[in-house]
Enzyme design. Structure first.
Site, PDB file in Angstrom:
ATOM      1  N   ASP A  68     -22.565  20.826 -13.136  1.00  0.00           N
ATOM      2  CA  ASP A  68     -23.332  22.092 -13.846  1.00  0.00           C
ATOM      3  C   ASP A  68     -22.950  22.059 -15.178  1.00  0.00           C
ATOM      4  O   ASP A  68     -21.781  22.165 -15.769  1.00  0.00           O
ATOM      5  CB  ASP A  68     -22.706  23.295 -13.000  1.00  0.00           C
ATOM      6  CG  ASP A  68     -23.747  24.532 -13.200  1.00  0.00           C
ATOM      7  OD1 ASP A  68     -25.054  24.208 -13.397  1.00  0.00           O
ATOM      8  OD2 ASP A  68     -23.122  25.693 -13.430  1.00  0.00           O
ATOM      9  N   GLU A  97     -28.501  18.897 -12.659  1.00  0.00           N
ATOM     10  CA  GLU A  97     -30.005  19.705 -12.702  1.00  0.00           C
ATOM     11  C   GLU A  97     -30.959  18.818 -13.788  1.00  0.00           C
ATOM     12  O   GLU A  97     -30.788  18.398 -14.819  1.00  0.00           O
ATOM     13  CB  GLU A  97     -29.670  20.966 -13.429  1.00  0.00           C
ATOM     14  CG  GLU A  97     -28.914  21.956 -12.187  1.00  0.00           C
ATOM     15  CD  GLU A  97     -28.537  23.343 -12.902  1.00  0.00           C
ATOM     16  OE1 GLU A  97     -29.379  24.265 -12.239  1.00  0.00           O
ATOM     17  OE2 GLU A  97     -28.236  23.172 -13.810  1.00  0.00           O
ATOM     18  N   CYS A 110     -22.144  38.914   1.762  1.00  0.00           N
ATOM     19  CA  CYS A 110     -20.809  38.462   2.588  1.00  0.00           C
ATOM     20  C   CYS A 110     -19.623  38.642   1.798  1.00  0.00           C
ATOM     21  O   CYS A 110     -18.338  38.698   2.473  1.00  0.00           O
ATOM     22  CB  CYS A 110     -20.993  36.949   3.003  1.00  0.00           C
ATOM     23  SG  CYS A 110     -20.573  35.909   1.954  1.00  0.00           S
ATOM     24  N   ASP A 145     -19.739  29.176 -12.167  1.00  0.00           N
ATOM     25  CA  ASP A 145     -20.402  27.574 -12.400  1.00  0.00           C
ATOM     26  C   ASP A 145     -19.850  26.557 -11.591  1.00  0.00           C
ATOM     27  O   ASP A 145     -20.299  25.533 -11.314  1.00  0.00           O
ATOM     28  CB  ASP A 145     -19.653  27.318 -13.932  1.00  0.00           C
ATOM     29  CG  ASP A 145     -20.350  27.862 -15.069  1.00  0.00           C
ATOM     30  OD1 ASP A 145     -21.653  28.776 -14.826  1.00  0.00           O
ATOM     31  OD2 ASP A 145     -19.627  28.190 -16.062  1.00  0.00           O
TER      32      ASP A 145
HETATM   33 ZN   LIG Z   1     -22.517  35.150   1.064  1.00  0.00          ZN
END
Ligand SMILES: [Zn+2]
Length: 353
Positions: A173, A256, A330, A337
């Site tokens: 990334d 990407e 959650c 990153d």
């Molecule tokens: Zn989650």
């Protein structure tokens, strides 16, 4: 198949030879421009040169120039050629090894000559590979470097790399705060981006000041300095990333698709000044190239949602806050990153076409 280009300096050419190379380039440029407007360009063979001039000129160069002019015309790129260096295919420029020395042999205005070249240690391996046939030589170019006034031949080389059998997938990334984060399995590697951004900003400010004083020359000089610095940095980062991949059984690196990254930049002005543009592109290119050289496959993924998606599958823009990621559903927390890199490795939005 990866390609690299070897640039070999011709070893101390005599004044007579330098003038001849100069002359060859001139004739070739004039010929290319003449050919560009020739009505029968598509049927042209090396005989067409006789229509242009009665002087002697190697048909090997003529053939390459015809090919190049045809392709330029097809792309409707060049209206005129500023300079058209002489090119030779692998049948017409030969690399010869005598003891520890190398010469390149190619046709010139008078005859075929063999000239000694300056060979750096890493180049030697490649020349030997061409000679023993494990690497393929492409179309070579005879050219002069503007500032240095030295003559070179540029020889592109293609070669096969054995694909690695390892199966781990690594995601990389790229961002502003952390210029690069790599993730494979439970391992990760971080490159903090702040020093780069700092240097870029400093040079941008300097350029603005100089711009007001209209010291264009100084601006260019500082631009060069900045890009050299960045290039050096990118070389180091890409080398470490690929080394990290090799040490962790990686067979595929995913990054990407850059077009997506560009779109995410706030504005055109911002994109131009920030690390978003050429520096990222350069870093990706270097990683991809070094990976390929090591037998690691490179895949490009769709960048949508990589930074917003939790491992539980919940996707929300608010999951991310700067470098902090906290899932609204959650409660999972992670460096943003790194989360991006993990999602890139998983290609959560699919591979880019
Ligand atoms: Zn989650």
């Amino acid at each position: 198949m990866p390609t690299i280009t070897l640039r070999l300096e011709l070893h101390k050419p005599t004044k007579v030879k330098q003038e001849m190379y100069e002359r060859m380039t001139e004739v070739n440029t004039e010929f290319a421009n003449w050919l560009l407007n020739h009505p029968e360009l598509n049927q042209a063979t090396s005989k067409i040169f006789k229509e242009f001039s009665s002087q002697r000129f190697p048909s090997a160069i003529v053939n390459q120039t015809i090919r190049e002019v045809k392709s330029q015309k097809k792309k409707q790129k060049a209206k005129t050629f500023q300079k058209r260096w002489c090119c030779f295919n692998n049948q017409n420029l030969k690399i010869v090894k005598k003891g520890d020395f190398y010469t390149v042999a190619f046709p010139t205005l008078e005859k075929k000559i063999g000239v000694p070249v300056v060979v750096r240690p890493y180049q030697q391996t490649w020349l030997d590979r061409i000679i023993d046939g494990t690497a393929k030589q492409g179309t070579a170019t005879l050219y002069k470097k503007k500032k240095k006034k030295k003559w070179y031949v540029a020889i592109p080389i293609t070669f096969e790399v054995k694909q690695r059998k390892e199966t781990n997938v690594m995601g990389v990334d790229l961002g502003l705060r952390y210029i690069a984060v790599a993730s494979v399995g439970t391992k990760s590697l971080f490159f903090k981006g702040n020093p780069c951004a700092f240097i870029r900003r400093r040079y941008a400010a300097l350029r603005r000041r100089l711009g007001k004083a209209k010291k264009l020359h100084m601006i260019r000089k500082n631009g060069d300095k900045e890009s050299r610095w960045m290039k050096d940095m990118n070389h180091k980062i890409s080398r470490q990333i690929v080394r990290f991949a090799l040490a962790n059984g990686v067979g595929v690196i995913r990054m990407e698709d850059l077009a997506g990254i560009r779109k995410r930049a706030a504005s055109a002005k911002e994109a131009g000044r920030s690390l978003h543009s050429w520096a990222f592109h350069q870093l990706q290119t270097m990683i991809a190239y070094k990976a390929e050289m090591s037998g690691i496959r490179v895949e490009w993924v769709n960048p949508t949602y990589t930074s917003q998606t939790c491992k539980c599958g919940h996707r929300e823009k608010e999951n991310r806050n700067g470098i902090h990621f906290k899932c609204k559903k959650c409660g999972y927390t992670i460096h943003a990153d790194l989360n991006g890199a993990i999602n890139i490795a998983k290609a959560i939005s699919g591979l880019s076409a």
